[in-house]
Design a protein around this motif. Structure first.
Motif, PDB file in Angstrom:
ATOM      1  N   UNK A   3      52.718 -57.397  69.216  1.00 30.03           N
ATOM      2  CA  UNK A   3      52.149 -58.634  69.724  1.00 30.03           C
ATOM      3  C   UNK A   3      52.402 -58.615  71.225  1.00 30.03           C
ATOM      4  N   UNK A   4      51.324 -58.602  71.994  1.00 30.24           N
ATOM      5  CA  UNK A   4      51.419 -58.673  73.448  1.00 30.24           C
ATOM      6  C   UNK A   4      50.544 -59.835  73.897  1.00 30.24           C
ATOM      7  N   UNK A   5      51.136 -60.763  74.640  1.00 31.58           N
ATOM      8  CA  UNK A   5      50.405 -61.921  75.160  1.00 31.58           C
ATOM      9  C   UNK A   5      50.433 -61.874  76.682  1.00 31.58           C
ATOM     10  N   UNK A   6      49.269 -62.124  77.286  1.00 33.46           N
ATOM     11  CA  UNK A   6      49.168 -62.088  78.741  1.00 33.46           C
ATOM     12  C   UNK A   6      48.440 -63.331  79.239  1.00 33.46           C
ATOM     13  N   UNK A   7      49.046 -63.990  80.214  1.00 34.50           N
ATOM     14  CA  UNK A   7      48.403 -65.118  80.895  1.00 34.50           C
ATOM     15  C   UNK A   7      48.070 -64.677  82.307  1.00 34.50           C
ATOM     16  N   UNK A  16      54.273 -60.987  77.773  1.00 30.26           N
ATOM     17  CA  UNK A  16      55.364 -60.826  76.812  1.00 30.26           C
ATOM     18  C   UNK A  16      54.941 -59.845  75.737  1.00 30.26           C
ATOM     19  N   UNK A  17      55.869 -59.018  75.282  1.00 31.94           N
ATOM     20  CA  UNK A  17      55.559 -58.043  74.237  1.00 31.94           C
ATOM     21  C   UNK A  17      56.758 -57.796  73.353  1.00 31.94           C
ATOM     22  N   UNK A  18      56.519 -57.669  72.059  1.00 36.63           N
ATOM     23  CA  UNK A  18      57.616 -57.385  71.129  1.00 36.63           C
ATOM     24  C   UNK A  18      58.008 -55.913  71.251  1.00 36.63           C
ATOM     25  N   UNK A  19      59.042 -55.503  70.514  1.00 38.42           N
ATOM     26  CA  UNK A  19      59.588 -54.153  70.673  1.00 38.42           C
ATOM     27  C   UNK A  19      59.575 -53.342  69.381  1.00 38.42           C
ATOM     28  N   UNK A  20      58.881 -53.833  68.350  1.00 41.67           N
ATOM     29  CA  UNK A  20      58.939 -53.169  67.036  1.00 41.67           C
ATOM     30  C   UNK A  20      57.969 -51.997  66.912  1.00 41.67           C
ATOM     31  N   UNK A  21      58.460 -50.953  66.246  1.00 41.49           N
ATOM     32  CA  UNK A  21      57.640 -49.804  65.874  1.00 41.49           C
ATOM     33  C   UNK A  21      57.977 -49.429  64.435  1.00 41.49           C
ATOM     34  N   UNK A 124      47.188 -57.426  69.225  1.00 41.87           N
ATOM     35  CA  UNK A 124      47.974 -57.417  67.999  1.00 41.87           C
ATOM     36  C   UNK A 124      47.093 -57.194  66.794  1.00 41.87           C
ATOM     37  N   UNK A 125      47.702 -57.163  65.614  1.00 45.18           N
ATOM     38  CA  UNK A 125      46.906 -57.054  64.396  1.00 45.18           C
ATOM     39  C   UNK A 125      46.374 -58.439  64.017  1.00 45.18           C
ATOM     40  N   UNK A 126      45.579 -58.479  62.977  1.00 41.33           N
ATOM     41  CA  UNK A 126      44.885 -59.719  62.606  1.00 41.33           C
ATOM     42  C   UNK A 126      45.839 -60.892  62.424  1.00 41.33           C
ATOM     43  N   UNK A 127      46.912 -60.684  61.692  1.00 42.00           N
ATOM     44  CA  UNK A 127      47.806 -61.791  61.377  1.00 42.00           C
ATOM     45  C   UNK A 127      48.586 -62.257  62.596  1.00 42.00           C
TER      46      UNK A 127
END
Length: 308
Positions: A3-7, A16-21, A124-127
């Motif tokens: 999930x990456x969000x950009x304003x 902001x971006x999460x760190x999961x792989x 991000x993915x759909x959800x």
């Protein structure tokens, strides 16, 4: 995953971006079932993900240390990627005050670019996109500062992480506020993308070279003689023993370069004075280099391998 969000606004930019792989190992059809359950929102916790993976006989490798967003001084960069069998597809956003580019790459080759001036962009993915979009609408205000945007992004990241295991509770967030108009922003983004993609190409080439080197090391290591005939004694002088290499044997240095081939003579050392005869067989037994008839130890500073 991601999930990456950009304003992107007239006063600055927040990302902001999460760190999961998550790595999925197992039967392809079973992997696809697990991914469908995960990305549709059916699986809501890490525990349920591991349970479902076990039911489908899929092994998961979950790490929360990915760097999906970066700060390049006056430009923020976010990236999501999908690894195919032979290539990696990347989707990046380069953003600054008053401008952004969305860039799609295959390997290090740019395939598509989409640009804009001000927006909120979600990768991000759909959800994850669905949940994040709802949360942003819930908390957003008509007039908002960059600091407030950062607080909202943090809240959304934490809320999404509680709803789907495709996003980690850990995240990175950056806020920048360089002063520039749209034209200046587009030029800065253009030069930044060119430089960044060149760095990606250099990294890919270096990685390719390292992989080829590792592959060669493995191939060469498989040729090292651990048991069998090496050669025969040609001459003995003090602690030096001249050995003629047998058919199918060659001597290499530590860089895998050939120093001597079958029929050539190499120098070995005998550790203890003993009686040797011309023609004595030199062998490797149980990974020990020695004279076959009496197990007298020998040594050499080269690698003895089977010929190609």
């Amino acid at each position: 995953m991601s999930l990456i969000m950009t304003y992107i606004g007239s006063k600055g930019c927040v990302m902001a971006g999460d760190k999961r792989s998550i790595g999925f190992l197992g039967d392809k059809s079973q992997r696809e079932l697990l991914e469908e359950d995960l990305y549709s929102g059916k699986i809501k916790t890490d525990e349920k993900l591991l349970q479902r993976a076990g039911e489908l006989d899929i092994h998961l490798k979950i790490v929360d240390d990915g760097e999906k967003v970066r700060n390049l001084d006056k430009v923020l960069v976010g990236e999501v990627k999908v690894r195919a069998t032979h290539e990696t597809n990347r989707k990046r956003i380069y953003a600054t005050t008053n401008g952004y580019h969305q860039v799609e790459l295959t390997g290090s080759e740019i395939k598509n670019v989409k640009s804009g001036q001000s927006s909120i962009v979600i990768f991000g993915n759909k959800i994850t996109k669905e949940i994040a979009g709802k949360q942003l609408k819930k908390h957003w205000k008509s007039k908002i500062s960059l600091k407030e945007v950062g607080k909202i992004f943090k809240k959304v990241m934490e809320d999404v992480a509680k709803t789907t295991p495709s996003v980690s509770p850990q995240y990175d967030i950056f806020i920048i506020h360089p002063q520039m108009d749209h034209k200046q922003a587009m030029e800065l983004l253009r030069t930044t993308i060119i430089s960044d993609v060149k760095e990606l190409e250099k990294w890919r080439n270096k990685l390719k070279e390292e992989m080829l080197s590792q592959q060669r090391d493995i191939q060469m290591a498989n040729r090292i003689i651990t048991h069998g005939e090496v050669g025969r004694v040609k001459k003995v002088e003090g602690d030096k023993v001249e050995v003629i290499l047998s058919e199918g044997v060659e001597a290499l240095n530590m860089d895998w370069n050939v120093l001597a081939k079958s029929g050539d003579t190499i120098i070995m050392k005998i550790e203890e004075p003993t009686s040797l005869s011309l023609g004595d067989l030199v062998v490797i037994e149980e990974e020990n280099l020695c004279i076959k008839k009496n197990k007298t130890p020998l040594s050499c500073n080269i690698i003895l391998c089977k010929s190609n």
